[in-house]
Design a protein around this motif. Structure first.
Motif, PDB file in Angstrom:
ATOM      1  N   LYS A  76     -26.138 -13.490  -3.666  1.00  0.00           N
ATOM      2  CA  LYS A  76     -25.387 -12.824  -4.940  1.00  0.00           C
ATOM      3  C   LYS A  76     -23.947 -13.100  -5.141  1.00  0.00           C
ATOM      4  CE  LYS A  76     -26.432  -8.507  -3.497  1.00  0.00           C
ATOM      5  NZ  LYS A  76     -26.651  -9.118  -2.116  1.00  0.00           N
ATOM      6  N   SER A  77     -23.140 -13.017  -4.246  1.00  0.00           N
ATOM      7  CA  SER A  77     -21.797 -13.257  -4.138  1.00  0.00           C
ATOM      8  C   SER A  77     -21.325 -14.810  -4.729  1.00  0.00           C
ATOM      9  CB  SER A  77     -20.941 -12.894  -3.227  1.00  0.00           C
ATOM     10  OG  SER A  77     -21.182 -11.706  -2.646  1.00  0.00           O
ATOM     11  N   PHE A 113     -11.838 -15.628  -5.901  1.00  0.00           N
ATOM     12  CA  PHE A 113     -12.852 -16.235  -6.203  1.00  0.00           C
ATOM     13  C   PHE A 113     -12.744 -17.637  -6.465  1.00  0.00           C
ATOM     14  CE2 PHE A 113     -15.793 -12.413  -7.462  1.00  0.00           C
ATOM     15  CZ  PHE A 113     -16.577 -12.385  -6.051  1.00  0.00           C
ATOM     16  N   PRO A 123     -17.800 -16.974  -0.963  1.00  0.00           N
ATOM     17  CA  PRO A 123     -17.056 -15.738  -0.860  1.00  0.00           C
ATOM     18  C   PRO A 123     -17.830 -14.555   0.192  1.00  0.00           C
ATOM     19  CG  PRO A 123     -18.649 -15.819  -2.813  1.00  0.00           C
ATOM     20  CD  PRO A 123     -18.431 -17.104  -2.050  1.00  0.00           C
ATOM     21  N   GLY A 125     -19.495 -10.977   1.633  1.00  0.00           N
ATOM     22  CA  GLY A 125     -20.497  -9.881   1.185  1.00  0.00           C
ATOM     23  C   GLY A 125     -19.607  -8.848   0.580  1.00  0.00           C
ATOM     24  N   THR A 126     -20.404  -8.129   0.176  1.00  0.00           N
ATOM     25  CA  THR A 126     -19.911  -6.817  -0.504  1.00  0.00           C
ATOM     26  C   THR A 126     -20.180  -5.783   0.662  1.00  0.00           C
ATOM     27  OG1 THR A 126     -20.797  -7.416  -2.616  1.00  0.00           O
ATOM     28  CG2 THR A 126     -20.200  -4.957  -2.367  1.00  0.00           C
ATOM     29  N   THR A 132     -19.071  -3.339  -6.210  1.00  0.00           N
ATOM     30  CA  THR A 132     -17.627  -4.075  -6.915  1.00  0.00           C
ATOM     31  C   THR A 132     -17.912  -4.321  -8.301  1.00  0.00           C
ATOM     32  OG1 THR A 132     -17.646  -5.298  -4.526  1.00  0.00           O
ATOM     33  CG2 THR A 132     -16.825  -6.426  -6.694  1.00  0.00           C
ATOM     34  N   GLU A 156     -21.743  -5.718  -8.438  1.00  0.00           N
ATOM     35  CA  GLU A 156     -22.502  -6.381  -7.023  1.00  0.00           C
ATOM     36  C   GLU A 156     -22.451  -5.184  -6.221  1.00  0.00           C
ATOM     37  OE1 GLU A 156     -22.178  -9.954  -4.064  1.00  0.00           O
ATOM     38  OE2 GLU A 156     -20.771  -9.532  -5.236  1.00  0.00           O
TER      39      GLU A 156
END
Length: 320
Positions: A76-77, A113, A123, A125-126, A132, A156
């Protein structure tokens, strides 16, 4: 001394003096055992207010919200980071929206980023139980009047939070707030080439869960993204046949749902990775371009590469 031999006498008081008495209670004040009298009405002045919910916590709702769904390490990131990098380096200008509560945080995240992607660094992870949120403005370099700037709010969440909806579970309040609000939401469902077969039931559960929020959401758009497609050895595939075959084989329930509802699906890769360092050695923005163009067109109704009307094209040729 004379008083030492005197006998002790009882204590006495004069008549005019107040006589001390044992502590007593009048009959009205006598303490009685607790009893329930059903014939007497119990007075209850307690007030219970009606809950207003937590939707009011969302500020700056005038935007197009993009929600990433996927388990941990699904990609995802990196998808978000490369999409933003493409939009800023190729398609126009993307910047934090001024006046939002997280403007400073958005500026910091964007900087990280862009700097990390340019160096090939993936990047981080959340954090669990946190959303985020990036409130951004995208201004395309296409000068057509049909291709207007738009507000984009990317959301996210940690993959750990998405696992909470298994077996009838519920989302953390930080996520539930957005799903319960009257917002236009685009859902980017991400699963990786390596672990897609593990996510089929979870994705199907999420799609079913969205029906709960159907009347609360302003609008809904969904796309399924198979990340790490380079692992398939077919990174340059353009035909949808191989992608469809993969989804049908590894994600049978998800595949049926996507076909039934006519939802979009695509694959994603960021280029070549060094397996030892887990860093990008050759950055490929082709898929970031495809997904970004799909997102813009799904919101505006016109492709990002729209050439403009006949008269606009004449105007462009004269000015250029």
């Amino acid at each position: 001394m004379e008083w030492e031999n005197e006998p002790l006498k009882p204590l006495s008081f004069d008549k005019d003096q107040e006589v001390l008495k044992p502590l007593t209670f009048d009959e009205e004040d006598v303490l009685k055992p607790l009893s329930l009298d059903h014939n007497k009405e119990v007075v209850n002045d307690r007030f219970v207010p009606i809950a207003k919910g937590n939707v009011s916590e969302i500020k700056n709702k005038d935007s197009n919200f993009v929600f990433f769904f996927g388990t941990a390490s699904s990609g995802k990131s990196i998808i978000l980071a490369t999409m933003l990098y493409y939009l800023r380096s190729k398609a126009g200008v993307i910047r934090p929206k001024i006046g939002t509560p997280n403007t400073a945080e958005a500026e910091s995240l964007l900087y990280d980023f862009f700097e990390n992607i340019s160096k090939g660094i993936l990047p981080a992870g959340t954090v669990k139980d946190q959303v985020t949120r990036l409130d951004l403005v995208f201004e395309p370099n296409n000068k057509s009047k049909k291709i207007n700037p738009i507000n984009l709010t990317f959301l996210e969440t940690s993959g750990e939070n998405h696992n909470e909806i298994k077996r009838g579970g519920s989302y953390h309040s930080s996520i539930e707030t957005y799903l319960s609000a009257n917002l236009p939401l685009t859902f980017i469902i991400v699963t990786s080439y390596e672990s897609a077969h593990k996510d089929d039931i979870l994705i199907n559960t999420f799609l079913n869960k969205l029906e709960k929020y159907e009347k609360k959401l302003k609008s809904v758009n969904i796309i399924l993204v198979i990340s790490k497609w380079d692992k398939s050895g077919r990174a340059n595939v353009e035909a949808s046949v191989e992608l469809d075959d993969f989804i049908q084989e590894r994600l049978p329930m998800t595949s049926t749902a996507m076909d039934t509802y006519g939802l979009a699906k695509t694959f994603y890769t960021v280029g070549e990775l060094n397996e030892e360092t887990n860093q990008i050695t050759i950055l490929n923005l082709d898929r970031a371009q495809k997904l970004s163009e799909w997102l813009y067109e799904s919101i505006v109704g016109y492709p990002l590469s729209y050439e403009g009307t006949f008269w606009e094209r004449i105007k462009f040729s004269l000015t250029n």
